[in-house]
Design an enzyme around this catalytic site. Sequence first.
Site, PDB file in Angstrom:
ATOM      1  N   ARG A 103       0.817  -1.217   0.000  1.00  0.00           N
ATOM      2  CA  ARG A 103       0.000   0.000   0.000  1.00  0.00           C
ATOM      3  C   ARG A 103       0.853   1.270   0.000  1.00  0.00           C
ATOM      4  NH1 ARG A 103      -5.270  -2.062   3.481  1.00  0.00           N
ATOM      5  NH2 ARG A 103      -6.399  -2.559   1.589  1.00  0.00           N
ATOM      6  N   LYS A 151     -19.827 -18.469  -0.025  1.00  0.00           N
ATOM      7  CA  LYS A 151     -21.278 -18.364   0.154  1.00  0.00           C
ATOM      8  C   LYS A 151     -21.980 -17.481  -0.859  1.00  0.00           C
ATOM      9  CE  LYS A 151     -21.542 -19.230   5.094  1.00  0.00           C
ATOM     10  NZ  LYS A 151     -21.819 -18.608   6.393  1.00  0.00           N
ATOM     11  N   GLY A 169     -10.047 -10.552  -1.479  1.00  0.00           N
ATOM     12  CA  GLY A 169      -8.940 -10.970  -0.605  1.00  0.00           C
ATOM     13  C   GLY A 169      -8.429 -12.362  -0.920  1.00  0.00           C
ATOM     14  N   GLY A 224     -13.405  -4.489  -0.148  1.00  0.00           N
ATOM     15  CA  GLY A 224     -14.795  -4.015  -0.128  1.00  0.00           C
ATOM     16  C   GLY A 224     -15.146  -3.101  -1.286  1.00  0.00           C
TER      17      GLY A 224
HETATM   18  P1  ADP Z   1     -12.832 -13.435  -1.903  1.00  0.00           P
HETATM   19  O1  ADP Z   1     -12.158 -13.109  -0.598  1.00  0.00           O
HETATM   20  O2  ADP Z   1     -11.844 -13.518  -3.024  1.00  0.00           O
HETATM   21  O3  ADP Z   1     -13.993 -12.506  -2.195  1.00  0.00           O
HETATM   22  P2  ADP Z   1     -14.479 -15.470  -0.671  1.00  0.00           P
HETATM   23  O4  ADP Z   1     -14.091 -14.942   0.674  1.00  0.00           O
HETATM   24  O5  ADP Z   1     -15.868 -15.276  -1.109  1.00  0.00           O
HETATM   25  O6  ADP Z   1     -13.461 -14.912  -1.786  1.00  0.00           O
HETATM   26  O7  ADP Z   1     -14.247 -17.041  -0.715  1.00  0.00           O
HETATM   27  C1  ADP Z   1     -13.026 -17.658  -0.447  1.00  0.00           C
HETATM   28  C2  ADP Z   1     -13.214 -18.903   0.374  1.00  0.00           C
HETATM   29  O8  ADP Z   1     -14.111 -19.798  -0.234  1.00  0.00           O
HETATM   30  C3  ADP Z   1     -11.917 -19.644   0.534  1.00  0.00           C
HETATM   31  O9  ADP Z   1     -11.532 -19.634   1.895  1.00  0.00           O
HETATM   32  C4  ADP Z   1     -12.236 -21.067   0.043  1.00  0.00           C
HETATM   33  O10 ADP Z   1     -11.667 -22.074   0.850  1.00  0.00           O
HETATM   34  C5  ADP Z   1     -13.752 -21.107   0.163  1.00  0.00           C
HETATM   35  N1  ADP Z   1     -14.302 -22.141  -0.720  1.00  0.00           N
HETATM   36  C6  ADP Z   1     -14.148 -22.289  -2.042  1.00  0.00           C
HETATM   37  N2  ADP Z   1     -14.746 -23.398  -2.482  1.00  0.00           N
HETATM   38  C7  ADP Z   1     -15.315 -23.986  -1.407  1.00  0.00           C
HETATM   39  C8  ADP Z   1     -16.078 -25.194  -1.214  1.00  0.00           C
HETATM   40  N3  ADP Z   1     -16.360 -25.990  -2.224  1.00  0.00           N
HETATM   41  N4  ADP Z   1     -16.475 -25.481   0.038  1.00  0.00           N
HETATM   42  C9  ADP Z   1     -16.167 -24.667   1.068  1.00  0.00           C
HETATM   43  N5  ADP Z   1     -15.470 -23.521   0.957  1.00  0.00           N
HETATM   44  C10 ADP Z   1     -15.042 -23.191  -0.280  1.00  0.00           C
HETATM   45 MG    MG Z   2     -12.692 -13.584   1.427  1.00  0.00          MG
END
Ligand code: ADP
Ligand code: MG
Length: 398
Positions: free
Chosen positions: A37, A198, A356, A379
């Site tokens: 950063r 999710k 992230g 965010g």
């Molecule tokens: P980002 O931070 O890039 O926006 P998210 O926080 O939404 O991404 O999602 C990342 C998480 O999703 C990771 O920790 C990964 O382990 C989890 N993940 C991916 N596929 C699965 C799955 N099939 N079951 C459970 N968790 C999952």
């Molecule tokens: Mg995340």
Amino acid sequence: MPFKTLDDVSDLNGKTALVRVDFNVPVEDGRITDDTRLKVALPTIEKLIAKGAKVALLAHFDRPKGKVVPAMSLKFVAPALAALLGKPVAFADDAVGDKTEAAIKALPAGGVILLENVRFHPGEETNDPEFAAELARLADIYVNDAFSAAHRAHASTEAVARLLPAYAGESMRRELTALDKALGNPERPTLGIVGGSKVSTKLDLLKNLVGSLDALAIGGGMANTFLYAQGHDVGGSLCEKDLKETALEILREAQTKGCHIMLPLDVVVAQDFKANAPHRTQPLSAPLSADDKIFDAGPLTVEALTNVMAGSKTLIWNGPLGVFELPPFDAATVATAKFAAQQTKSGKLVAVAGGGDTVAALNHAGVADDMTFVSTAGGAFLEWMEGKVLPGVAALEQ
Ligand code: ADP
Ligand code: MG
């Protein structure tokens, strides 16, 4: 671009530029563990120095909630920035006030000063016009170089931009240009990949994307909710069963808008949430026990996805396709990332990614530098993908 950049200012000799930066760096035992950063802010600071400006840097650190919390002082950043910049960086104990104004006045042309954590003042997060006026009093122009803070309407990101001639800094300009190329005015066909854990955290994002993209691949844990909604057995996988109707609605909306949805065709299944857990790869139609969990997409899915990517001109990606932290459940994410990198390097694809865990996954695949742009804005990136107006950006577009 609908806003002014530093190329639109000519001479700033002896004038003061108030520059909003994101210096909310990760710290362990008083040491900065990642100075990305700080490095990201250098082009803007250097450009302003070259124009003879006095540079007053404004930033927040952590969440002091409108009170002076000495442990959340930004003072420790000044020497680290000075080392990167190769010139002294003064520090002011308060973001506003007579003493700060005097300290800025005392700077030579081209001098740099870091102001104390702006969130020590309650008026910052309430976007208080009086506090913004106190900030504006310090300077002749305002520069926002903190895209990652632009989703907040705070005094240092929003109100102050309306009180001074306002410009986008170099990193802000770079980020907005890349995002515009990916979703604002992209070359078609466009492909999105949305994964992660999710659906519930990414509803607005999915709704916005199905309305604008030509194709969208849904992966990760959130794909299970869609598969479940379509009547597939997902065993003991992460799945938000209460979102069945929502998932179906998104699929219908995609069909109406002409967005081709891709869901996993085959899956990698294991029972233990740990690296190298015993696992098997199977088509969607094969049965799952209550203890079986889908941790990754299989090779047929990756093949289908990369085939569509090969015919796409633009990729926007948020969220890993599997539990990439635990090998071998990183396989689909890594293979897809490598393919995107290859397409980008050969000039066939504009690939923009953010989030992230997505940044961590691309680094894990060793291809973060090969994408057109990787946003670390968290965010702000997600809200932008949701199609929301970011107050800090809107304030620059007057
Ligand atoms: P980002 O931070 O890039 O926006 P998210 O926080 O939404 O991404 O999602 C990342 C998480 O999703 C990771 O920790 C990964 O382990 C989890 N993940 C991916 N596929 C699965 C799955 N099939 N079951 C459970 N968790 C999952
Ligand atoms: Mg995340």
